[in-house]
Design a protein around this motif. Structure first.
Motif, mmCIF file in Angstrom:
data_model
loop_
_atom_site.group_PDB
_atom_site.id
_atom_site.type_symbol
_atom_site.label_atom_id
_atom_site.label_comp_id
_atom_site.label_asym_id
_atom_site.label_seq_id
_atom_site.Cartn_x
_atom_site.Cartn_y
_atom_site.Cartn_z
ATOM 1 N N ASP A 154 1.025 -0.462 -0.561
ATOM 2 C CA ASP A 154 0.732 0.197 -0.176
ATOM 3 C C ASP A 154 1.123 1.166 -0.332
ATOM 4 O OD1 ASP A 154 -2.038 2.198 1.620
ATOM 5 O OD2 ASP A 154 -3.007 0.911 0.763
ATOM 6 N N ALA A 155 0.552 2.047 -0.545
ATOM 7 C CA ALA A 155 1.539 3.146 -0.832
ATOM 8 C C ALA A 155 1.532 3.868 -0.007
ATOM 9 C CB ALA A 155 1.339 3.599 -2.421
ATOM 10 N N ASP A 156 0.112 4.555 0.344
ATOM 11 C CA ASP A 156 -0.347 5.207 1.208
ATOM 12 C C ASP A 156 0.748 4.878 3.499
ATOM 13 O OD1 ASP A 156 -1.827 7.325 0.064
ATOM 14 O OD2 ASP A 156 -3.259 6.085 0.067
ATOM 15 N N GLU A 157 0.398 3.712 3.434
ATOM 16 C CA GLU A 157 1.559 2.988 4.193
ATOM 17 C C GLU A 157 2.682 2.773 4.088
ATOM 18 O OE1 GLU A 157 -0.839 -0.667 5.272
ATOM 19 O OE2 GLU A 157 -2.873 0.207 5.093
ATOM 20 N N ASN A 158 2.954 3.116 2.596
ATOM 21 C CA ASN A 158 4.718 2.890 3.083
ATOM 22 C C ASN A 158 4.681 4.046 1.762
ATOM 23 O OD1 ASN A 158 5.233 0.552 3.426
ATOM 24 N ND2 ASN A 158 3.866 0.152 2.400
ATOM 25 N N LYS A 159 4.587 5.919 2.615
ATOM 26 C CA LYS A 159 5.204 7.200 2.110
ATOM 27 C C LYS A 159 6.364 7.225 1.794
ATOM 28 C CE LYS A 159 4.103 11.754 1.959
ATOM 29 N NZ LYS A 159 4.978 12.340 2.074
ATOM 30 N N ALA A 160 6.538 6.345 3.019
ATOM 31 C CA ALA A 160 8.742 7.000 2.950
ATOM 32 C C ALA A 160 9.431 6.380 1.903
ATOM 33 C CB ALA A 160 9.341 6.626 4.646
ATOM 34 N N LEU A 161 8.513 4.487 2.065
ATOM 35 C CA LEU A 161 9.684 4.161 1.117
ATOM 36 C C LEU A 161 9.460 4.228 0.117
ATOM 37 C CD1 LEU A 161 11.101 1.052 1.388
ATOM 38 C CD2 LEU A 161 8.662 -0.005 0.442
ATOM 39 N N MET A 162 8.166 5.320 -0.408
ATOM 40 C CA MET A 162 7.615 5.563 -1.612
ATOM 41 C C MET A 162 8.767 6.246 -2.383
ATOM 42 S SD MET A 162 5.311 4.064 -3.414
ATOM 43 C CE MET A 162 4.370 5.397 -4.749
ATOM 44 N N GLU A 163 9.240 7.855 -1.857
ATOM 45 C CA GLU A 163 9.196 8.869 -1.186
ATOM 46 C C GLU A 163 11.688 8.731 -1.729
ATOM 47 O OE1 GLU A 163 8.438 10.909 2.134
ATOM 48 O OE2 GLU A 163 6.623 12.443 1.520
ATOM 49 N N THR A 164 11.393 7.800 -0.940
ATOM 50 C CA THR A 164 12.952 6.912 -0.817
ATOM 51 C C THR A 164 13.690 7.248 -2.104
ATOM 52 O OG1 THR A 164 12.941 7.110 1.624
ATOM 53 C CG2 THR A 164 14.888 5.584 0.312
ATOM 54 N N MET A 165 12.467 5.909 -2.813
ATOM 55 C CA MET A 165 12.800 5.277 -4.293
ATOM 56 C C MET A 165 12.459 5.932 -5.138
ATOM 57 S SD MET A 165 10.923 1.338 -3.362
ATOM 58 C CE MET A 165 11.842 0.632 -4.131
ATOM 59 N N LYS A 166 11.514 7.651 -4.371
ATOM 60 C CA LYS A 166 11.118 8.647 -5.686
ATOM 61 C C LYS A 166 10.117 7.412 -7.036
ATOM 62 C CE LYS A 166 15.491 10.450 -5.812
ATOM 63 N NZ LYS A 166 15.620 11.961 -5.138
ATOM 64 N N LEU A 167 9.797 6.750 -6.217
ATOM 65 C CA LEU A 167 8.156 6.606 -6.822
ATOM 66 C C LEU A 167 7.106 7.747 -6.756
ATOM 67 C CD1 LEU A 167 7.887 3.105 -5.856
ATOM 68 C CD2 LEU A 167 9.455 3.615 -8.148
ATOM 69 N N ASN A 168 6.860 8.921 -8.563
ATOM 70 C CA ASN A 168 5.745 9.888 -7.898
ATOM 71 C C ASN A 168 4.546 9.747 -8.919
ATOM 72 O OD1 ASN A 168 6.791 10.148 -9.964
ATOM 73 N ND2 ASN A 168 8.387 11.681 -9.674
ATOM 74 N N GLU A 169 4.068 8.527 -9.197
ATOM 75 C CA GLU A 169 3.033 8.602 -9.559
ATOM 76 C C GLU A 169 2.149 6.738 -9.263
ATOM 77 O OE1 GLU A 169 1.837 7.919 -14.230
ATOM 78 O OE2 GLU A 169 3.753 8.874 -13.753
ATOM 79 N N LEU A 170 1.146 5.869 -9.764
ATOM 80 C CA LEU A 170 0.928 5.204 -8.828
ATOM 81 C C LEU A 170 -0.043 4.519 -10.134
ATOM 82 C CD1 LEU A 170 -0.931 5.324 -5.773
ATOM 83 C CD2 LEU A 170 1.219 4.502 -6.673
ATOM 84 N N PRO A 171 -0.545 3.136 -10.309
ATOM 85 C CA PRO A 171 0.164 2.273 -9.529
ATOM 86 C C PRO A 171 1.777 1.600 -10.386
ATOM 87 C CG PRO A 171 -1.211 1.281 -11.128
ATOM 88 C CD PRO A 171 -1.278 2.508 -11.241
ATOM 89 N N VAL A 172 2.731 1.220 -9.696
ATOM 90 C CA VAL A 172 4.102 0.957 -9.566
ATOM 91 C C VAL A 172 3.731 -0.774 -9.991
ATOM 92 C CG1 VAL A 172 6.417 0.799 -8.541
ATOM 93 C CG2 VAL A 172 4.679 2.670 -8.699
ATOM 94 N N ILE A 173 4.890 -1.514 -11.060
ATOM 95 C CA ILE A 173 5.299 -2.313 -10.604
ATOM 96 C C ILE A 173 6.653 -2.280 -10.877
ATOM 97 C CG2 ILE A 173 5.163 -4.273 -12.260
ATOM 98 C CD1 ILE A 173 2.713 -4.531 -11.041
ATOM 99 N N LEU A 174 7.564 -3.288 -10.418
ATOM 100 C CA LEU A 174 8.564 -3.816 -10.339
ATOM 101 C C LEU A 174 9.359 -5.193 -10.154
ATOM 102 C CD1 LEU A 174 9.344 -1.142 -7.276
ATOM 103 C CD2 LEU A 174 10.120 0.195 -9.719
ATOM 104 N N ILE A 175 9.879 -5.317 -10.953
ATOM 105 C CA ILE A 175 10.520 -6.193 -11.475
ATOM 106 C C ILE A 175 11.832 -6.272 -10.486
ATOM 107 C CG2 ILE A 175 10.670 -8.220 -12.299
ATOM 108 C CD1 ILE A 175 8.577 -7.498 -14.530
ATOM 109 N N TYR A 176 12.664 -7.594 -10.185
ATOM 110 C CA TYR A 176 13.493 -7.445 -9.515
ATOM 111 C C TYR A 176 13.510 -9.249 -9.521
ATOM 112 C CZ TYR A 176 12.790 -3.426 -6.129
ATOM 113 O OH TYR A 176 12.893 -1.799 -6.070
ATOM 114 N N GLU A 177 15.185 -9.468 -9.567
ATOM 115 C CA GLU A 177 15.931 -10.507 -10.135
ATOM 116 C C GLU A 177 16.953 -10.921 -9.035
ATOM 117 O OE1 GLU A 177 16.239 -12.455 -14.017
ATOM 118 O OE2 GLU A 177 15.018 -11.065 -14.493
ATOM 119 N N ASN A 178 17.232 -11.201 -8.475
ATOM 120 C CA ASN A 178 18.829 -11.246 -7.758
ATOM 121 C C ASN A 178 19.064 -10.324 -6.728
ATOM 122 O OD1 ASN A 178 19.424 -14.272 -8.542
ATOM 123 N ND2 ASN A 178 20.100 -13.698 -9.996
ATOM 124 N N GLY A 179 17.967 -9.436 -5.923
ATOM 125 C CA GLY A 179 17.884 -8.488 -5.460
ATOM 126 C C GLY A 179 18.110 -7.354 -6.155
#
Length: 231
Positions: free
Chosen positions: A187-212
């Motif tokens: 939830d973006a609202d419950e993780n606002k600090a994380l959103m700001e740290t990651m510079k995510l300023n639009e919704l929805p967001v999809i991120l894909i990670y491989e090996n971190g």
């Protein structure tokens, strides 16, 4: 001859009517232009059209909270001066655009909508000093994505219309790919600090990670077909 004159007058009336209707449009403008217009307007009418809960966390300085999804939006709007400019904003711009259209219907002459909403605002904000940072921190997030399986992170919010549209197929994929790929919803609202740290300023967001490590990202609505192409 008389019928021709009447026809010309009727067409002229239609053209004037159409011009009158199309001349009143919502102006969605970037943050700098919005800020300049706001500062140059005497006693500006600035409306935060998000929920009271969102407003309590942070809002633009001197903004009044008039919840677009509330039952009293129209009643509160009618108390404003329709002859003066009104500035509206929300989280990312969707709700405020709807609110701006409604304000024009109510007879307001000038309505400015903040493009990208408060998530893209770089100016001064008023925050609730009693609100403590909540949600996941960067260290916890790193542990979440540190996996030998492909990890899909989805940031969304309850109020976000594109998020709601994507939710059914994401839930389906979450079940289908269980054990093969980790699909995690945050939830973006419950993780606002994380959103700001990651510079995510639009919704929805999809991120894909491989090996971190992040290998792909998408901001805004994404179809199921387009997401599956990345898997």
């Amino acid at each position: 001859m008389k019928s021709k004159i009447l026809s010309i007058l009727f067409i002229t009336f239609l053209l004037i009517s159409c011009q009158g209707q199309t001349s009143k449009t919502v102006e969605t403008i970037d943050g700098k232009t919005y800020a300049d217009k706001l500062s140059s307007t005497e006693n500006p009418q600035l409306l935060d059209v998000r929920t009271p809960e969102e407003y309590a966390v942070e809002h633009l300085e001197n903004a009044s909270n008039v919840n677009w999804n509330g039952d009293d939006f129209v009643a509160k709007a009618e108390k404003l001066d329709k002859s003066k400019p009104v500035f509206v904003y929300c989280k990312v711009g969707g709700r405020s655009n709807q609110a701006a259209i409604k304000l024009l219907e109510l007879g307001f002459k000038e309505v400015y909508n903040l493009d990208g909403g408060i998530m893209k605002w770089q100016g001064k904000k008023t925050a609730n000093s009693n609100t403590k940072p909540t949600g996941m921190n960067a260290s916890e997030f790193e542990k979440l994505i540190n996996s030998d399986k492909k990890v899909i992170i989805n940031f969304s919010a309850k109020w976000c219309a594109p998020c709601k549209k994507m939710a059914p197929y994401l839930t389906k994929m979450q079940d289908e790919l269980k054990g093969k790929i980790s699909l995690i919803k945050l939830d973006a609202d419950e993780n606002k600090a994380l959103m700001e740290t990651m510079k995510l300023n639009e919704l929805p967001v999809i991120l894909i990670y491989e090996n971190g490590k992040e290998t792909w990202r998408s901001l805004g609505y994404l179809s199921e077909e387009d997401l599956r192409k990345q898997l």
